[in-house]
Design a protein around this motif. Structure first.
Motif, PDB file in Angstrom:
ATOM      1  N   PHE A   1       2.420  28.548  38.878  1.00 62.68           N
ATOM      2  CA  PHE A   1       1.216  27.895  38.364  1.00 62.68           C
ATOM      3  C   PHE A   1       1.452  26.433  37.970  1.00 62.68           C
ATOM      4  O   PHE A   1       0.689  25.552  38.387  1.00 62.68           O
ATOM      5  CB  PHE A   1       0.670  28.667  37.161  1.00 62.68           C
ATOM      6  CG  PHE A   1      -0.527  28.002  36.540  1.00 62.68           C
ATOM      7  CD1 PHE A   1      -1.773  28.089  37.141  1.00 62.68           C
ATOM      8  CD2 PHE A   1      -0.400  27.252  35.376  1.00 62.68           C
ATOM      9  CE1 PHE A   1      -2.874  27.459  36.583  1.00 62.68           C
ATOM     10  CE2 PHE A   1      -1.492  26.621  34.813  1.00 62.68           C
ATOM     11  CZ  PHE A   1      -2.730  26.726  35.417  1.00 62.68           C
ATOM     12  N   ILE A   2       2.475  26.166  37.159  1.00 66.84           N
ATOM     13  CA  ILE A   2       2.689  24.796  36.668  1.00 66.84           C
ATOM     14  C   ILE A   2       2.987  23.826  37.810  1.00 66.84           C
ATOM     15  O   ILE A   2       2.360  22.754  37.889  1.00 66.84           O
ATOM     16  CB  ILE A   2       3.797  24.775  35.596  1.00 66.84           C
ATOM     17  CG1 ILE A   2       3.296  25.476  34.323  1.00 66.84           C
ATOM     18  CG2 ILE A   2       4.228  23.346  35.277  1.00 66.84           C
ATOM     19  CD1 ILE A   2       4.316  25.563  33.214  1.00 66.84           C
ATOM     20  N   PRO A   3       3.930  24.124  38.735  1.00 70.55           N
ATOM     21  CA  PRO A   3       4.124  23.203  39.865  1.00 70.55           C
ATOM     22  C   PRO A   3       2.869  23.025  40.705  1.00 70.55           C
ATOM     23  O   PRO A   3       2.587  21.921  41.185  1.00 70.55           O
ATOM     24  CB  PRO A   3       5.252  23.866  40.670  1.00 70.55           C
ATOM     25  CG  PRO A   3       6.009  24.660  39.658  1.00 70.55           C
ATOM     26  CD  PRO A   3       4.953  25.177  38.730  1.00 70.55           C
ATOM     27  N   TYR A   4       2.099  24.101  40.887  1.00 72.95           N
ATOM     28  CA  TYR A   4       0.847  23.995  41.648  1.00 72.95           C
ATOM     29  C   TYR A   4      -0.125  23.048  40.961  1.00 72.95           C
ATOM     30  O   TYR A   4      -0.750  22.191  41.621  1.00 72.95           O
ATOM     31  CB  TYR A   4       0.225  25.381  41.802  1.00 72.95           C
ATOM     32  CG  TYR A   4      -1.185  25.354  42.350  1.00 72.95           C
ATOM     33  CD1 TYR A   4      -1.430  25.101  43.697  1.00 72.95           C
ATOM     34  CD2 TYR A   4      -2.273  25.579  41.510  1.00 72.95           C
ATOM     35  CE1 TYR A   4      -2.724  25.075  44.200  1.00 72.95           C
ATOM     36  CE2 TYR A   4      -3.573  25.545  42.003  1.00 72.95           C
ATOM     37  CZ  TYR A   4      -3.792  25.296  43.346  1.00 72.95           C
ATOM     38  OH  TYR A   4      -5.070  25.255  43.829  1.00 72.95           O
ATOM     39  N   ALA A   5      -0.261  23.168  39.630  1.00 68.29           N
ATOM     40  CA  ALA A   5      -1.178  22.297  38.892  1.00 68.29           C
ATOM     41  C   ALA A   5      -0.726  20.839  38.967  1.00 68.29           C
ATOM     42  O   ALA A   5      -1.548  19.927  39.130  1.00 68.29           O
ATOM     43  CB  ALA A   5      -1.256  22.759  37.436  1.00 68.29           C
ATOM     44  N   ILE A   6       0.581  20.608  38.858  1.00 68.82           N
ATOM     45  CA  ILE A   6       1.097  19.237  38.929  1.00 68.82           C
ATOM     46  C   ILE A   6       0.918  18.659  40.329  1.00 68.82           C
ATOM     47  O   ILE A   6       0.513  17.499  40.498  1.00 68.82           O
ATOM     48  CB  ILE A   6       2.579  19.194  38.502  1.00 68.82           C
ATOM     49  CG1 ILE A   6       2.713  19.587  37.025  1.00 68.82           C
ATOM     50  CG2 ILE A   6       3.177  17.804  38.727  1.00 68.82           C
ATOM     51  CD1 ILE A   6       4.149  19.668  36.536  1.00 68.82           C
ATOM     52  N   LEU A   7       1.200  19.474  41.352  1.00 69.81           N
ATOM     53  CA  LEU A   7       1.062  18.995  42.729  1.00 69.81           C
ATOM     54  C   LEU A   7      -0.383  18.669  43.069  1.00 69.81           C
ATOM     55  O   LEU A   7      -0.647  17.757  43.864  1.00 69.81           O
ATOM     56  CB  LEU A   7       1.616  20.040  43.705  1.00 69.81           C
ATOM     57  CG  LEU A   7       3.138  20.122  43.808  1.00 69.81           C
ATOM     58  CD1 LEU A   7       3.550  21.297  44.684  1.00 69.81           C
ATOM     59  CD2 LEU A   7       3.722  18.823  44.348  1.00 69.81           C
ATOM     60  N   ARG A   8      -1.326  19.381  42.473  1.00 67.44           N
ATOM     61  CA  ARG A   8      -2.736  19.062  42.704  1.00 67.44           C
ATOM     62  C   ARG A   8      -3.061  17.655  42.203  1.00 67.44           C
ATOM     63  O   ARG A   8      -3.799  16.915  42.854  1.00 67.44           O
ATOM     64  CB  ARG A   8      -3.635  20.085  41.996  1.00 67.44           C
ATOM     65  CG  ARG A   8      -3.760  21.402  42.720  1.00 67.44           C
ATOM     66  CD  ARG A   8      -4.973  22.178  42.244  1.00 67.44           C
ATOM     67  NE  ARG A   8      -6.220  21.467  42.515  1.00 67.44           N
ATOM     68  CZ  ARG A   8      -7.412  21.919  42.176  1.00 67.44           C
ATOM     69  NH1 ARG A   8      -7.517  23.078  41.521  1.00 67.44           N
ATOM     70  NH2 ARG A   8      -8.504  21.239  42.457  1.00 67.44           N
ATOM     71  N   VAL A   9      -2.510  17.304  41.049  1.00 65.09           N
ATOM     72  CA  VAL A   9      -2.723  15.947  40.524  1.00 65.09           C
ATOM     73  C   VAL A   9      -2.041  14.922  41.420  1.00 65.09           C
ATOM     74  O   VAL A   9      -2.610  13.873  41.733  1.00 65.09           O
ATOM     75  CB  VAL A   9      -2.198  15.838  39.079  1.00 65.09           C
ATOM     76  CG1 VAL A   9      -2.354  14.411  38.558  1.00 65.09           C
ATOM     77  CG2 VAL A   9      -2.928  16.806  38.162  1.00 65.09           C
ATOM     78  N   VAL A  10      -0.813  15.219  41.853  1.00 74.04           N
ATOM     79  CA  VAL A  10      -0.075  14.292  42.715  1.00 74.04           C
ATOM     80  C   VAL A  10      -0.822  14.064  44.022  1.00 74.04           C
ATOM     81  O   VAL A  10      -0.913  12.928  44.521  1.00 74.04           O
ATOM     82  CB  VAL A  10       1.351  14.824  42.993  1.00 74.04           C
ATOM     83  CG1 VAL A  10       2.063  13.941  44.020  1.00 74.04           C
ATOM     84  CG2 VAL A  10       2.159  14.878  41.705  1.00 74.04           C
ATOM     85  N   ASN A  11      -1.381  15.123  44.584  1.00 74.61           N
ATOM     86  CA  ASN A  11      -2.095  15.000  45.856  1.00 74.61           C
ATOM     87  C   ASN A  11      -3.372  14.179  45.736  1.00 74.61           C
ATOM     88  O   ASN A  11      -3.906  13.707  46.748  1.00 74.61           O
ATOM     89  CB  ASN A  11      -2.413  16.392  46.414  1.00 74.61           C
ATOM     90  CG  ASN A  11      -1.171  17.133  46.874  1.00 74.61           C
ATOM     91  OD1 ASN A  11      -0.178  16.513  47.256  1.00 74.61           O
ATOM     92  ND2 ASN A  11      -1.216  18.447  46.835  1.00 74.61           N
ATOM     93  N   GLN A  12      -3.874  14.010  44.526  1.00 78.08           N
ATOM     94  CA  GLN A  12      -5.066  13.201  44.316  1.00 78.08           C
ATOM     95  C   GLN A  12      -4.753  11.713  44.221  1.00 78.08           C
ATOM     96  O   GLN A  12      -5.660  10.889  44.234  1.00 78.08           O
ATOM     97  CB  GLN A  12      -5.784  13.657  43.037  1.00 78.08           C
ATOM     98  CG  GLN A  12      -6.391  15.049  43.149  1.00 78.08           C
ATOM     99  CD  GLN A  12      -6.924  15.553  41.830  1.00 78.08           C
ATOM    100  OE1 GLN A  12      -6.826  14.881  40.805  1.00 78.08           O
ATOM    101  NE2 GLN A  12      -7.482  16.759  41.833  1.00 78.08           N
ATOM    102  N   LEU A  13      -3.467  11.394  44.115  1.00 73.84           N
ATOM    103  CA  LEU A  13      -3.061   9.985  44.021  1.00 73.84           C
ATOM    104  C   LEU A  13      -3.126   9.357  45.410  1.00 73.84           C
ATOM    105  O   LEU A  13      -2.497   9.850  46.346  1.00 73.84           O
ATOM    106  CB  LEU A  13      -1.650   9.867  43.440  1.00 73.84           C
ATOM    107  CG  LEU A  13      -1.450  10.441  42.028  1.00 73.84           C
ATOM    108  CD1 LEU A  13       0.003  10.335  41.616  1.00 73.84           C
ATOM    109  CD2 LEU A  13      -2.340   9.723  41.022  1.00 73.84           C
TER     110      LEU A  13
END
Length: 209
Positions: free
Chosen positions: A66-78
Motif C-alpha cells: 500500500f505505502i509504495p503504491y501510494a507514493i508511486l501514484r504521487v510520483v507518477n503525477q509529477l
C-alpha cells in the motif's frame, strides 16, 4: 537471519544512493519486505497461530504494497523530470549512513555487551539514524516520507527483537499509526505539488511571516 541482516544493511545503504524517486520507492518496498521476513522468522520461532504470522502479513500489506503504491501514484503525477530526480549530493547521506553503522555497533556494544542478536540491534539503530538523515538532508517531500518509513522500520525491528515479538494489539496500533501518517503525508504532498508546482519543501519558507 544473518543473511537477512546483511541484505537489510545493503538495501538501506543503496537507498542513500538513489536520487530518482521511483527507484527510492521500490527500494523502500524491498526494505519493508525484508522487515516482513524478519517478522515471520521471529514469530515462527517463538510460537504459532495468529500472532506468529499476522505481523508479517500486515507488514506486506501496508508497507510493501500500500505505502509504495501510494507514493508511486504521487510520483507518477509529477510532470517535470527535475521533480522526479533529487538534486542533492548523495555522498553526504551515504557517508552519514556509514558513520551511523559504526555508531550503532558502538552503542550496542557499550550498552548491551555480548547481547544476543547484536547485529540485528545494530542494524535497527543504523536504520533509525539513516532514516532521520534522509528526513533532514533531503528536501523532496517524497524522500522525507521514505526516510520516515525507514526510521519507523528501524524502531519496529528494534522492538521486535528486544521483546521477541510485540503484543498483537501494539503491532496493530503501530500499523494503524503508520498508515494514517502516510495517507496524511501523501495528501499534503499532493497539495504542495498543486499549490507550488513542486514537492520541494524548501518552498514552504515563503510562508514565513
Amino acid at each position: 537471519m544473518e543473511y537477512l541482516v546483511v541484505s537489510l544493511m545493503f538495501i538501506v545503504f543503496l537507498q542513500t544512493r538513489f536520487v530518482e524517486l521511483r527507484r527510492a520507492t521500490l527500494c523502500l518496498a524491498l526494505q519493508s519486505a525484508l522487515i516482513a521476513a524478519a517478522c515471520l522468522v521471529v514469530g515462527m520461532s517463538h510460537g504459532s497461530g495468529l500472532h506468529a504470522w499476522l505481523p508479517g502479513v500486515l507488514t506486506i500489506a501496508v508497507k510493501v504494497l500500500f505505502i509504495p503504491y501510494a507514493i508511486l501514484r504521487v510520483v507518477n503525477q509529477l510532470r517535470d523530470e527535475r521533480e522526479i530526480v533529487s538534486d542533492i549530493n548523495v555522498n553526504y547521506s551515504t557517508a552519514f549512513a556509514a558513520c551511523s553503522m559504526a555508531l550503532g555497533y558502538m552503542v550496542i556494544d557499550g550498552l548491551l555487551p555480548q547481547a544476543e542478536g547484536r547485529d540485528i540491534l545494530a542494524t535497527s539503530m543504523f536504520m533509525i539514524m539513516t532514516g532521520l538523515a534522509l528526513i533532514v538532508m533531503r528536501s523532496r517531500a517524497i524522500m522525507q516520507m521514505i526516510g520516515l518509513i525507514t526510521l519507523e522500520n528501524g524502531i519496529y525491528l528494534l522492538g521486535l527483537i528486544m521483546t521477541e515479538g510485540l503484543p498483537l494489539i501494539i503491532e496493530l496500533g503501530i500499523f494503524l499509526d503508520v498508515l494514517i501518517a502516510v495517507v496524511i503525508l501523501v495528501i499534503l504532498t499532493s497539495r504542495l505539488r498543486l499549490s507550488f508546482k513542486t514537492t520541494d519543501t524548501n518552498v514552504l519558507d515563503k510562508l514565513k511571516g
